[in-house]
Design a protein around this motif. Sequence first.
Motif, PDB file in Angstrom:
ATOM      1  N   HIS A 211      58.146-115.444  11.423  1.00  0.00           N
ATOM      2  CA  HIS A 211      58.435-115.789  10.135  1.00  0.00           C
ATOM      3  C   HIS A 211      60.124-115.647   9.373  1.00  0.00           C
ATOM      4  N   CYS A 212      60.711-115.802  11.106  1.00  0.00           N
ATOM      5  CA  CYS A 212      62.089-114.762  10.731  1.00  0.00           C
ATOM      6  C   CYS A 212      62.611-116.320  10.305  1.00  0.00           C
ATOM      7  N   ILE A 213      62.436-117.393  10.209  1.00  0.00           N
ATOM      8  CA  ILE A 213      62.854-118.553   9.429  1.00  0.00           C
ATOM      9  C   ILE A 213      61.615-119.277   8.515  1.00  0.00           C
ATOM     10  N   LYS A 214      62.778-119.978   7.858  1.00  0.00           N
ATOM     11  CA  LYS A 214      61.561-120.892   6.938  1.00  0.00           C
ATOM     12  C   LYS A 214      60.447-121.844   7.663  1.00  0.00           C
ATOM     13  N   PRO A 215      59.922-122.194   7.258  1.00  0.00           N
ATOM     14  CA  PRO A 215      58.169-122.890   7.766  1.00  0.00           C
ATOM     15  C   PRO A 215      58.660-124.351   7.280  1.00  0.00           C
ATOM     16  N   GLY A 216      58.171-124.753   8.427  1.00  0.00           N
ATOM     17  CA  GLY A 216      58.596-126.460   7.825  1.00  0.00           C
ATOM     18  C   GLY A 216      57.448-127.428   8.425  1.00  0.00           C
ATOM     19  N   ILE A 217      57.682-128.535   7.310  1.00  0.00           N
ATOM     20  CA  ILE A 217      56.847-129.968   7.151  1.00  0.00           C
ATOM     21  C   ILE A 217      56.341-130.438   8.585  1.00  0.00           C
ATOM     22  N   THR A 218      56.897-130.391   9.216  1.00  0.00           N
ATOM     23  CA  THR A 218      56.554-130.241  11.141  1.00  0.00           C
ATOM     24  C   THR A 218      57.064-129.427  12.092  1.00  0.00           C
ATOM     25  N   GLY A 219      56.515-129.386  13.542  1.00  0.00           N
ATOM     26  CA  GLY A 219      57.458-128.285  14.184  1.00  0.00           C
ATOM     27  C   GLY A 219      56.928-128.784  15.580  1.00  0.00           C
TER      28      GLY A 219
ATOM     29  N   GLU B 159      50.318-134.454   3.542  1.00  0.00           N
ATOM     30  CA  GLU B 159      51.862-133.105   3.713  1.00  0.00           C
ATOM     31  C   GLU B 159      53.187-134.057   2.699  1.00  0.00           C
ATOM     32  N   LEU B 160      53.317-134.967   2.140  1.00  0.00           N
ATOM     33  CA  LEU B 160      54.457-135.684   1.663  1.00  0.00           C
ATOM     34  C   LEU B 160      55.133-134.739   0.552  1.00  0.00           C
ATOM     35  N   PRO B 161      54.337-134.113  -0.382  1.00  0.00           N
ATOM     36  CA  PRO B 161      55.129-133.643  -1.127  1.00  0.00           C
ATOM     37  C   PRO B 161      55.598-132.070  -1.166  1.00  0.00           C
ATOM     38  N   GLN B 162      55.093-131.654   0.155  1.00  0.00           N
ATOM     39  CA  GLN B 162      56.128-130.580   0.440  1.00  0.00           C
ATOM     40  C   GLN B 162      57.522-130.316   0.723  1.00  0.00           C
ATOM     41  N   ILE B 163      57.876-132.278   0.509  1.00  0.00           N
ATOM     42  CA  ILE B 163      59.044-132.570   0.740  1.00  0.00           C
ATOM     43  C   ILE B 163      59.634-131.393  -1.090  1.00  0.00           C
ATOM     44  N   LEU B 164      59.065-131.232  -1.663  1.00  0.00           N
ATOM     45  CA  LEU B 164      59.640-130.506  -3.187  1.00  0.00           C
ATOM     46  C   LEU B 164      59.554-128.933  -2.569  1.00  0.00           C
ATOM     47  N   ASN B 165      58.915-129.060  -1.563  1.00  0.00           N
ATOM     48  CA  ASN B 165      58.986-127.258  -0.944  1.00  0.00           C
ATOM     49  C   ASN B 165      60.382-127.038  -0.348  1.00  0.00           C
ATOM     50  N   VAL B 166      60.601-128.205   0.276  1.00  0.00           N
ATOM     51  CA  VAL B 166      62.229-128.489   1.343  1.00  0.00           C
ATOM     52  C   VAL B 166      63.651-128.275   0.423  1.00  0.00           C
ATOM     53  N   LEU B 167      62.855-129.330  -0.869  1.00  0.00           N
ATOM     54  CA  LEU B 167      64.473-128.913  -2.114  1.00  0.00           C
ATOM     55  C   LEU B 167      64.603-127.691  -2.815  1.00  0.00           C
ATOM     56  N   LYS B 168      63.405-127.167  -2.935  1.00  0.00           N
ATOM     57  CA  LYS B 168      63.515-125.401  -3.433  1.00  0.00           C
ATOM     58  C   LYS B 168      64.292-124.702  -2.854  1.00  0.00           C
ATOM     59  N   GLY B 169      63.588-125.313  -1.445  1.00  0.00           N
ATOM     60  CA  GLY B 169      64.121-124.019  -0.307  1.00  0.00           C
ATOM     61  C   GLY B 169      62.958-123.375   0.324  1.00  0.00           C
ATOM     62  N   ASP B 170      61.670-123.728  -0.179  1.00  0.00           N
ATOM     63  CA  ASP B 170      60.646-122.468   0.171  1.00  0.00           C
ATOM     64  C   ASP B 170      60.349-122.817   2.122  1.00  0.00           C
TER      65      ASP B 170
ATOM     66  N   LEU C 298      71.747-128.041   5.383  1.00  0.00           N
ATOM     67  CA  LEU C 298      71.896-129.475   4.349  1.00  0.00           C
ATOM     68  C   LEU C 298      71.028-130.634   5.525  1.00  0.00           C
ATOM     69  N   PHE C 299      70.748-130.223   7.027  1.00  0.00           N
ATOM     70  CA  PHE C 299      70.150-131.037   6.940  1.00  0.00           C
ATOM     71  C   PHE C 299      68.761-131.413   6.974  1.00  0.00           C
ATOM     72  N   ASP C 300      67.943-129.796   6.128  1.00  0.00           N
ATOM     73  CA  ASP C 300      66.971-130.478   5.170  1.00  0.00           C
ATOM     74  C   ASP C 300      67.329-131.255   3.850  1.00  0.00           C
ATOM     75  N   VAL C 301      68.035-131.364   3.416  1.00  0.00           N
ATOM     76  CA  VAL C 301      68.463-131.125   2.247  1.00  0.00           C
ATOM     77  C   VAL C 301      68.338-132.942   1.911  1.00  0.00           C
ATOM     78  N   ALA C 302      69.221-133.162   3.233  1.00  0.00           N
ATOM     79  CA  ALA C 302      69.789-134.732   3.225  1.00  0.00           C
ATOM     80  C   ALA C 302      68.593-135.552   3.816  1.00  0.00           C
ATOM     81  N   VAL C 303      67.379-134.644   5.210  1.00  0.00           N
ATOM     82  CA  VAL C 303      66.565-135.778   4.938  1.00  0.00           C
ATOM     83  C   VAL C 303      65.227-135.105   3.563  1.00  0.00           C
ATOM     84  N   ALA C 304      64.893-134.531   3.078  1.00  0.00           N
ATOM     85  CA  ALA C 304      64.415-134.121   2.279  1.00  0.00           C
ATOM     86  C   ALA C 304      64.779-135.152   0.476  1.00  0.00           C
TER      87      ALA C 304
END
Length: 451
Positions: free
Chosen positions: A390-398, A348-359, A260-266
């Motif tokens: 790799h036990c969780i999704k990768p991130g745009i930042t970390g 890196e900004l287009p990775q917002i699309l990866n977040v919305l896709k769930g990757d 939910l946090f990812d979708v809201a921010v992305a």
Amino acid sequence: MTSGPSLSALRLRLYVLSLIADLTVLFGAFALANLLVIGRLVGEPAKPHGLVMFAMIAPVYALLAIQAGVYGIRSLGNVRATVLRACWSFAQAVMLMLVIVYFGKIAEQLSRLTFLVGVGFGVTGLILLRPLLARVVPALIGEMPAIAVVMADGVAFVPPPGTALLDAVALGIDPTRHDAEMAARLAAAVGHAERVIVACPSERINDWSIALKSLEARGEILVPELMRFAPARLDEYDHHPTLVVAGGPLQYRERIIKRLFDVAVAGTATLLLSPILLLTAMAIKLTSAGPVLFRQQRLGRDARLFSIYKFRTMRTDMTDHAAAQLTQRSDPRVTRVGGFLRRTSMDELPQILNVLKGDMSIVGPRPHAPAARAADKLYWEVDDRYWERHCIKPGITGLAQVRGHRGATNAHQDLIDRLQSDLEYVTNWSVWRDIRIVLATLRVLVHDKAY
């Protein structure tokens, strides 16, 4: 250890004192609200007032707070968590009161302003009371017993700060003697601790297992041989004990919160940054031949490959899709616009699309290409712990990025430094930490390791 009052007696004192303090604060909050709004403590005739509201909320709050662990011994050492539990218990009690008022059809008789002011004073009072209790309660109810003690038997072990360390040999405790005298000596040594951890040689584990069973406390034995499987825990399958060596860092509820946090921010970022995204795409298209977006296979959650999106920053005929060659300073493959995008992290900004896709997630370990190397070795050849990230999704930042561990991995230590941060993030996730990392990222968008 001294015997002192029993743990049960201390707990009872703590519960009674803390509960009385909470109820006093809530009583004062609604009484003061009644006095400020109506001008008297007892209110107008035939009109519910602050004291009646307190009478409806107080018993429910008390039950919920006890259930939530607001009054436990551990609450004294974790004020922040206790504040959150107390406020949540109060909020639930208030909501239940509103339900009763609504279905009891007495809403018209309720002074809404008195209610709102009382709730505000109540929350404020509960928040201010917690650190005060943490200071005052130990002095009022007596010395608090150690929750956990470590018993060292012939091995060197340094417990964390605040944990009592006992020497079995110095105390004359021999676990091979399974008699009444030794059981009493062990019980006197550990006092009223809830948890007893024994560090001993492997050949004495069975003896200590028998000795610890005589205690009311939870007995545990440190097994150094299991460290290579850490973090691990015991479970069972078909009545056979199993060693759980992997279980994912996030509970199902936590995964929902993170998504939910990812979708809201992305989603918000997509709307706010759409003009910048369009202008960047136009600049790339007008200054070099080729597509606007660059796609590359990266390792995601469960080490599965996915296509990551980035703004293209290299010349099309020189693009390295396998990431076999890391980008270097003044790299001839990078376009003029691409160099600016890399320095400002805008690629890196287009990775917002990866977040919305769930990757991907907004925050997480950065995804790597399968062929990426640290000096002369593939990443997973440098450190066996690499796959744990790799036990969780990768991130745009970390966490590694905000600590400055980014850029080319020219040496093995470059990878190890960021791996340490990635594993720390994986094992200590919280949505509040995600928020702090996002805010910290704003300070490091431009950095000298991007080229």
